[in-house]
Design a protein around this motif. Structure first.
Motif, short mmCIF file in Angstrom:
data_model
loop_
_atom_site.label_atom_id
_atom_site.label_comp_id
_atom_site.label_asym_id
_atom_site.label_seq_id
_atom_site.Cartn_x
_atom_site.Cartn_y
_atom_site.Cartn_z
N GLU A 88 1.58 -39.75 26.58
CA GLU A 88 1.73 -38.30 26.52
C GLU A 88 2.84 -37.84 27.46
N VAL A 89 4.03 -38.34 27.21
CA VAL A 89 5.21 -37.97 28.00
C VAL A 89 6.12 -37.13 27.11
N TYR A 90 6.49 -35.95 27.63
CA TYR A 90 7.28 -35.00 26.84
C TYR A 90 8.55 -34.63 27.60
N LEU A 91 9.54 -34.18 26.87
CA LEU A 91 10.83 -33.83 27.47
C LEU A 91 11.17 -32.38 27.19
N TYR A 92 11.56 -31.66 28.24
CA TYR A 92 12.08 -30.30 28.11
C TYR A 92 13.46 -30.25 28.75
N GLY A 93 14.40 -29.61 28.07
CA GLY A 93 15.73 -29.42 28.65
C GLY A 93 16.25 -28.05 28.32
N GLY A 94 16.77 -27.36 29.33
CA GLY A 94 17.37 -26.05 29.14
C GLY A 94 18.85 -26.08 29.47
N SER A 95 19.67 -25.36 28.70
CA SER A 95 21.11 -25.28 28.91
C SER A 95 21.72 -26.68 28.72
N TYR A 96 22.41 -27.20 29.75
CA TYR A 96 22.97 -28.55 29.60
C TYR A 96 21.85 -29.57 29.39
N GLY A 97 20.70 -29.30 30.00
CA GLY A 97 19.55 -30.16 29.78
C GLY A 97 19.09 -30.13 28.34
N GLY A 98 19.31 -28.99 27.66
CA GLY A 98 18.98 -28.90 26.25
C GLY A 98 19.87 -29.80 25.41
N TYR A 99 21.14 -29.87 25.81
CA TYR A 99 22.07 -30.81 25.16
C TYR A 99 21.59 -32.24 25.38
N ASP A 100 21.25 -32.56 26.63
CA ASP A 100 20.76 -33.91 26.94
C ASP A 100 19.52 -34.24 26.13
N ALA A 101 18.62 -33.27 26.00
CA ALA A 101 17.38 -33.50 25.26
C ALA A 101 17.67 -33.87 23.81
N LEU A 102 18.60 -33.18 23.18
CA LEU A 102 18.93 -33.46 21.78
C LEU A 102 19.64 -34.79 21.63
N LEU A 103 20.49 -35.12 22.61
CA LEU A 103 21.18 -36.42 22.57
C LEU A 103 20.18 -37.56 22.76
N ILE A 104 19.27 -37.39 23.70
CA ILE A 104 18.24 -38.41 23.93
C ILE A 104 17.38 -38.58 22.68
N ALA A 105 17.05 -37.49 22.02
CA ALA A 105 16.22 -37.56 20.81
C ALA A 105 16.82 -38.48 19.77
N GLY A 106 18.14 -38.46 19.64
CA GLY A 106 18.79 -39.24 18.60
C GLY A 106 19.26 -40.62 19.01
N LYS A 107 19.62 -40.79 20.31
CA LYS A 107 20.22 -42.05 20.73
C LYS A 107 19.32 -42.92 21.60
N TYR A 108 18.36 -42.30 22.30
CA TYR A 108 17.66 -43.06 23.34
C TYR A 108 16.14 -42.94 23.27
N ASN A 109 15.62 -42.60 22.11
CA ASN A 109 14.17 -42.43 22.01
C ASN A 109 13.57 -43.27 20.88
N ALA A 110 14.22 -44.39 20.59
CA ALA A 110 13.75 -45.25 19.50
C ALA A 110 12.35 -45.78 19.78
#
Length: 208
Positions: A62-84
């Motif tokens: 039950e680990v979740y990620l929140y990112g705002g502003s630049y962190g929001g960019y990081d969150a979306l990048l992680i979702a596609g590249k680093y969350n397999a």
């Protein structure tokens, strides 16, 4: 206040002091130049795994990620590249950049200066090619966990159309996503933030 709300709801909150955060020292502030979407992502992932290993009460399921502003960019990048491996079971991006290729024209800054910052080139073709590997829009097909995309309509730092495009791409690729648009500038300190935080908590707390 957003972290306080998560803590009040019983979450452990991990805030990695990633490289690029302003106010530490000059070398720390500027080290992302030429390394956007790399050093910052490494720090977020390492900080998360370190916390999971160090705090036995954290449930790795039950680990979740929140990112705002630049962190929001990081969150979306992680979702596609680093969350397999689905380290993050659900992800929220708040006022984040989704399509870095279009971002120079979706903010109030000078487009050429934005392109130079991320690619050292003000030529649009060279810029798009240079940032291809760190553009969240190129990895939507790999999103495997539920995503909540949030954006304020008066955001001048990153146009809300970025999040609308992200949501439309989710529909196109049949990914599980929610979109919230609300009045306000580039911040989560909006007038109705209490209701917004409840949406966040409900999204994270609801069993997948």
């Amino acid at each position: 206040s957003i972290y306080w709300h998560f803590r009040q709801a019983g979450f452990y909150v991990v805030i990695p002091l990633r490289r690029g955060v302003i106010g530490i020292k000059d070398e720390w502030d500027t080290c992302l130049r030429g390394n956007y979407g790399k050093f910052d992502v490494d720090d977020i992932l390492q900080g998360t795994h370190d916390a999971i290993d160090a705090v036995s009460q954290i449930d790795a399921n039950e680990v979740y990620l929140y990112g705002g502003s630049y962190g929001g960019y990081d969150a979306l990048l992680i979702a596609g590249k680093y969350n397999a491996t689905k380290t993050f079971k659900k992800i929220i991006s708040h006022c984040g950049v989704f399509n870095l290729a279009k971002y120079p024209f979706h903010c109030k800054a000078n487009p050429k200066e934005v392109m130079m910052e991320y690619s050292d080139s003000s030529n649009i073709e060279e810029y798009i090619q240079s940032i291809s590997d760190i553009n969240p829009a190129n990895y939507v097909c790999n999103w495997e966990c539920p995503i909540m995309i949030v954006h304020t309509l008066d955001d001048e730092t990153c146009w809300f159309g970025q999040s609308v495009e992200a949501y439309n791409e989710c529909i196109k690729h049949k990914k599980e996503a929610k979109l919230i648009l609300l009045p306000g500038p580039h911040t989560y300190e909006v007038e109705n933030k209490e209701a917004l935080f409840k949406f966040f908590l409900k999204f994270y707390s609801k069993k997948i």
